[in-house]
Enzyme design. Sequence first.
Site, PDB file in Angstrom:
ATOM      1  N   ARG A  37       0.824  -1.220   0.000  1.00  0.00           N
ATOM      2  CA  ARG A  37       0.000   0.000   0.000  1.00  0.00           C
ATOM      3  C   ARG A  37       0.857   1.269   0.000  1.00  0.00           C
ATOM      4  NH1 ARG A  37      -3.148   3.164   4.144  1.00  0.00           N
ATOM      5  NH2 ARG A  37      -5.069   3.881   3.127  1.00  0.00           N
ATOM      6  N   ILE A  63      -6.820   7.986  -0.684  1.00  0.00           N
ATOM      7  CA  ILE A  63      -6.732   6.526  -0.733  1.00  0.00           C
ATOM      8  C   ILE A  63      -7.551   6.054   0.464  1.00  0.00           C
ATOM      9  CG2 ILE A  63      -4.482   6.563   0.479  1.00  0.00           C
ATOM     10  CD1 ILE A  63      -3.807   3.918  -0.969  1.00  0.00           C
ATOM     11  N   SER A  64      -8.535   5.217   0.205  1.00  0.00           N
ATOM     12  CA  SER A  64      -9.495   4.842   1.247  1.00  0.00           C
ATOM     13  C   SER A  64      -8.825   4.117   2.406  1.00  0.00           C
ATOM     14  CB  SER A  64     -10.594   3.940   0.661  1.00  0.00           C
ATOM     15  OG  SER A  64     -11.470   4.682  -0.144  1.00  0.00           O
ATOM     16  N   GLN A  65      -9.462   4.221   3.553  1.00  0.00           N
ATOM     17  CA  GLN A  65      -9.044   3.482   4.745  1.00  0.00           C
ATOM     18  C   GLN A  65      -9.023   1.980   4.408  1.00  0.00           C
ATOM     19  OE1 GLN A  65     -11.851   4.148   7.868  1.00  0.00           O
ATOM     20  NE2 GLN A  65     -10.887   2.723   9.297  1.00  0.00           N
ATOM     21  N   PRO A  66      -7.966   1.244   4.812  1.00  0.00           N
ATOM     22  CA  PRO A  66      -7.904  -0.189   4.503  1.00  0.00           C
ATOM     23  C   PRO A  66      -9.142  -0.969   4.938  1.00  0.00           C
ATOM     24  CG  PRO A  66      -5.773   0.554   5.279  1.00  0.00           C
ATOM     25  CD  PRO A  66      -6.706   1.716   5.437  1.00  0.00           C
TER      26      PRO A  66
END
Length: 213
Positions: A37, A63-66
């Site tokens: 990531r 970038i979205s939260q995992p």
Amino acid sequence: MKDTFTHQGMRKRLVETLKKKGITNPDVLAAVNKIPRHLFMDSSFIDHAYVDKAFPIAADQTISQPYTVARQTELLGVKRGDKILEIGTGSGYQTAVLLEVGAKVYSIERQNELFKKTKRFLPKLGYRPKKLIFGDGYIGLENEAPFDGIIVTAGAPYVPKPLLAQLKVGAKLVIPVGDKVQIMEVYTRISPTAFSKEEFGEFRFVPLLEDKN
């Protein structure tokens, strides 16, 4: 473009965090464990790459939260070989997760700057979507429909009808709907004319951009 033992250790800890938050799908967890990531983020944020948070990327996007990526992928219920439409390519991280779980991915990005960057970047890591398109996610991709699943990675003020129309019977649309806070909604096409709807809690996304031209 290095992926060190330190990064790999950080990913393992991230996977443990996701398990504690309720992610159970082994394919999704394996994808998060494998994908570097930190390479999808600006270098100044690399120390934060494996914290379970969203972070800014180019063109005022994130970038979205995992956890969000893992949860949406889990809700989509991807099976190997499924044809998946992704609305909002962004950094390409969600795209990579879908590819890792075995999907054939068609992805649309509305921000030209991000589209160009991600289209060049993904193949460098060995990730090759079937199609990566610069276009309007609200209208989907009719010429490639129907899909085994559609995932929307930005907050939509309403559910676009073309996306529902492009689902196979039995397929799901996973979409965050709302203004400042979104509810994660999952629509399943149960017949050519009928859909079921489920809700899975509150999330926060950047808005899904409409093509005003």
